[in-house]
Design a protein around this motif. Structure first.
Motif, mmCIF file in Angstrom:
data_model
loop_
_atom_site.group_PDB
_atom_site.id
_atom_site.type_symbol
_atom_site.label_atom_id
_atom_site.label_comp_id
_atom_site.label_asym_id
_atom_site.label_seq_id
_atom_site.Cartn_x
_atom_site.Cartn_y
_atom_site.Cartn_z
ATOM 1 N N ILE A 140 0.732 -1.281 -0.029
ATOM 2 C CA ILE A 140 -0.113 -0.039 0.022
ATOM 3 C C ILE A 140 0.900 1.098 0.047
ATOM 4 O O ILE A 140 0.844 2.158 -0.674
ATOM 5 N N LEU A 141 1.728 1.338 0.815
ATOM 6 C CA LEU A 141 2.661 2.368 0.865
ATOM 7 C C LEU A 141 3.585 2.638 -0.278
ATOM 8 O O LEU A 141 4.133 3.822 -0.453
ATOM 9 N N LEU A 142 3.834 1.400 -0.944
ATOM 10 C CA LEU A 142 4.654 1.858 -2.182
ATOM 11 C C LEU A 142 4.319 2.881 -3.346
ATOM 12 O O LEU A 142 4.673 3.525 -3.886
ATOM 13 N N ILE A 143 2.568 2.764 -3.363
ATOM 14 C CA ILE A 143 1.976 3.654 -4.277
ATOM 15 C C ILE A 143 2.474 5.190 -3.883
ATOM 16 O O ILE A 143 2.845 5.756 -4.885
ATOM 17 N N PRO A 144 2.227 5.948 -2.860
ATOM 18 C CA PRO A 144 2.734 7.052 -2.495
ATOM 19 C C PRO A 144 4.027 7.359 -2.535
ATOM 20 O O PRO A 144 4.468 8.466 -2.841
ATOM 21 N N LEU A 145 4.653 6.327 -2.144
ATOM 22 C CA LEU A 145 6.142 6.531 -2.341
ATOM 23 C C LEU A 145 6.597 6.865 -3.692
ATOM 24 O O LEU A 145 7.539 7.693 -3.944
ATOM 25 N N ILE A 146 6.193 5.745 -4.773
ATOM 26 C CA ILE A 146 6.558 6.189 -5.918
ATOM 27 C C ILE A 146 6.036 7.450 -6.564
ATOM 28 O O ILE A 146 6.615 8.287 -7.527
ATOM 29 N N LEU A 147 4.713 7.768 -6.261
ATOM 30 C CA LEU A 147 3.940 9.074 -6.708
ATOM 31 C C LEU A 147 4.457 10.159 -6.105
ATOM 32 O O LEU A 147 4.834 11.168 -6.781
ATOM 33 N N THR A 148 5.063 10.258 -4.816
ATOM 34 C CA THR A 148 5.863 11.312 -4.500
ATOM 35 C C THR A 148 7.191 11.495 -4.998
ATOM 36 O O THR A 148 7.633 12.421 -5.111
ATOM 37 N N GLY A 149 7.990 10.142 -5.023
ATOM 38 C CA GLY A 149 9.207 10.234 -5.745
ATOM 39 C C GLY A 149 9.331 10.630 -7.086
ATOM 40 O O GLY A 149 10.245 11.290 -7.635
ATOM 41 N N TYR A 150 8.172 10.664 -7.937
ATOM 42 C CA TYR A 150 8.272 10.909 -9.085
ATOM 43 C C TYR A 150 8.387 12.378 -9.462
ATOM 44 O O TYR A 150 9.194 12.892 -10.171
ATOM 45 N N ALA A 151 7.886 13.413 -8.248
ATOM 46 C CA ALA A 151 8.037 14.722 -8.332
ATOM 47 C C ALA A 151 9.521 15.089 -8.180
ATOM 48 O O ALA A 151 10.061 16.025 -8.753
ATOM 49 N N GLY A 152 10.101 14.321 -7.291
ATOM 50 C CA GLY A 152 11.562 14.837 -6.832
ATOM 51 C C GLY A 152 12.539 14.430 -8.240
ATOM 52 O O GLY A 152 13.120 15.145 -8.316
#
Length: 516
Positions: A90-102
């Motif tokens: 579950i947490l991997l989803i926001p991790l990748i989505l937020t990491g995308y912006a970085g």
């Protein structure tokens, strides 16, 4: 597929600031070398290094302790592993989505938060994340100090120095070990992000060997996996589900901190492919390490006649002589440092630089983080499985969930992934991310409304309220989920409502779309 994804997510090579455009000249009070977007030369993190970062983060006492606590609280080993893996998927989803912006813009989390919370409002989520990091820094340092305490001669442990002082909450001897480990970490983060990258890269294989040795030891001592994993669930179906949801939240909370400030690392990734593949291993790493934690914890019932979920306490029981303890302490120290430096120094250091670039550098911010870690008195937080899981992990997720919901809702649904890099460093009152006096009131309102319903459950958990209605207790048990979705949805509703009002002549709270 990844090549196409990278091409879609590439920023055109252009000057960050145009000297002829006075309105977008970077302001020194919100711009510094630490905060400016990374250059192509600085983007050196491959998928292997991103993966090594997560190995270094995962292999540590807290992750082991959380997994072991599930067995101690009554779950069977396989129920614990499924809970941990599901939480990290579950947490991997926001991790990748937020990491995308970085990776896309090369910006750290405090700068990224300016687009949703406002130029000044970004201090609020950044400092909330930093406050939790300071607490974690203290906890990890306490764990490392406990490892050193194992090496203290028994005569010293039986002296007056090992007796707890009421005003301190621990003994002078244990506090001294805590300070020794605290000082030892300073040299590592003094080298900045490059020193952290090298540490995580070379520490990962050593940690894997150390964990494997621990698993082999428990296998031999318990007489095989059959006896190790013979500890069945002690919970009825209703008791299991009442434990499952707060445990799921607690396991999400363990890395929900990184799910916010992961741009601090992905801004150094070579490509979106590298940051995604590097992070995709998290559920696998956590599942594998949780198996070790759960299997070894289960085996302690067979070996010692009681469940021991704290690995420091377990190492004290293992014995094996002085050199065995030396190797064990070195392993724990390496695991603690790799987690602590990456997870709990980078975020607050960047937040403090963002707060005042003229006052703070990365080193000064990291030093202040370490000092605040002492003030948190981590020996009180890390006292038991119940206080660590239900009070600390579930409690702070009430703050992180709403922040994550607002940031991602803004970036993907409101901004449509289009940010103006120039405006992120501008204090111009007519700037895109100035909003109302530097604060986005829509984000602030959604953040507060996402946190408030969780407070009664937290007060009940710490003993300040005798009882709360069942719905409020349920909200607390699922605080990260509740905060993430409620704040994100509220933010979108308020933003769209204000956008509609602006068409009728009112001042908008949301910025117009802009291209990078």
């Amino acid at each position: 597929m990844f090549q196409k994804f990278d091409q879609m997510a590439t920023i055109p090579h252009q000057p960050l600031f145009d000297d002829t455009d006075a309105d977008t000249e970077p302001e020194h009070s919100i711009y510094s070398d630490e905060l400016k977007p990374t250059t192509s030369h600085q983007r050196s993190f491959s998928w292997l290094e991103m993966g090594s970062l997560w190995v270094g983060l995962v292999v540590g006492v807290p992750a082991y302790y959380v997994a072991g606590s599930l067995v101690e609280l009554g779950m069977a080993w396989w129920q614990g592993i499924l809970t941990v893996v599901l939480a990290n998927m579950i947490l991997l989803i926001p991790l990748i989505l937020t990491g995308y912006a970085g990776t896309l813009y090369g910006i750290s989390f405090p700068v990224f938060a300016r687009s949703s919370f406002g130029i000044r409002g970004a201090h609020v989520p950044a400092l909330l994340r930093s406050l939790i990091a300071c607490g974690w820094y203290g906890i990890e340092t306490w764990i490392g100090g406990q490892g050193i305490f194992l090496l203290i001669p028994q005569t010293a442990k039986e002296s007056a120095l090992s007796k707890a002082l009421p005003w301190l909450g621990t003994s002078p001897l244990e506090f001294g070990c805590f300070i020794v480990f605290w000082l030892a970490q300073l040299a590592i983060f003094w080298n900045g992000i490059d020193g952290i990258r090298k540490l995580e890269k070379y520490a990962a294989p050593v940690l894997i060997i150390f964990v494997s040795c621990l698993l082999v030891w428990s296998y031999i001592q318990a007489g095989g996996f059959g006896r190790m994993l013979s500890l069945s669930s002690r919970l009825s179906p209703s008791e299991f589900w009442s434990l499952f949801f707060p445990s799921l939240t607690a396991n999400i909370s363990l890395w929900a901190t990184l799910a916010l400030n992961v741009p601090d690392f992905t801004r150094y990734a070579k490509s979106q492919k590298d940051q995604i593949i590097g992070q995709a291993g998290l559920p696998i790493f956590m599942g594998a390490f949780s198996f070790v934690g759960l299997a070894v914890t289960s085996s302690t019932e067979v070996i010692f006649g009681r469940v021991i979920s704290n690995p420091i306490q377990l190492l004290g029981e293992i014995g094996g002589g002085f050199w065995t303890k030396i190797v064990a302490v070195l392993g724990i120290s390496l695991a603690t440092v790799t987690t602590n430096i990456a997870a709990n120094v980078v975020a607050p250091a960047n937040a403090l630089v963002n707060l005042s670039p003229s006052t703070f550098t990365f080193r000064r911010g990291a030093l202040l983080t370490a000092v605040l870690g002492i003030a948190f008195q981590p020996w009180r937080v890390f006292g038991s499985s119940e206080s660590f899981v239900y009070t600390w992990l579930v409690g702070y997720s009430a703050l992180l969930g709403p922040v994550g919901g607002v940031v991602l809702a803004d970036f993907y649904l409101i901004q449509n992934r289009n940010l103006s890099i120039k405006q992120l460093y501008s204090l111009n009152p007519s700037g895109t991310y100035w909003y109302s006096g530097g604060y986005n009131l829509a984000a602030m309102t959604a953040l507060v409304l996402g946190i408030l319903p969780v407070i009664p459950g937290f007060l009940h958990e710490v003993g300040l309220l005798r009882s709360v209605p069942h719905p409020l207790a349920l909200i607390y048990d699922n605080s990260w989920f509740f905060g993430f979705f409620s704040a994100g949805i509220l933010y979108c509703i308020i933003s769209l409502f204000k956008g509609k009002q602006s068409k009728d002549g009112l001042e908008p709270l949301m910025p117009p779309k802009s291209s990078p």
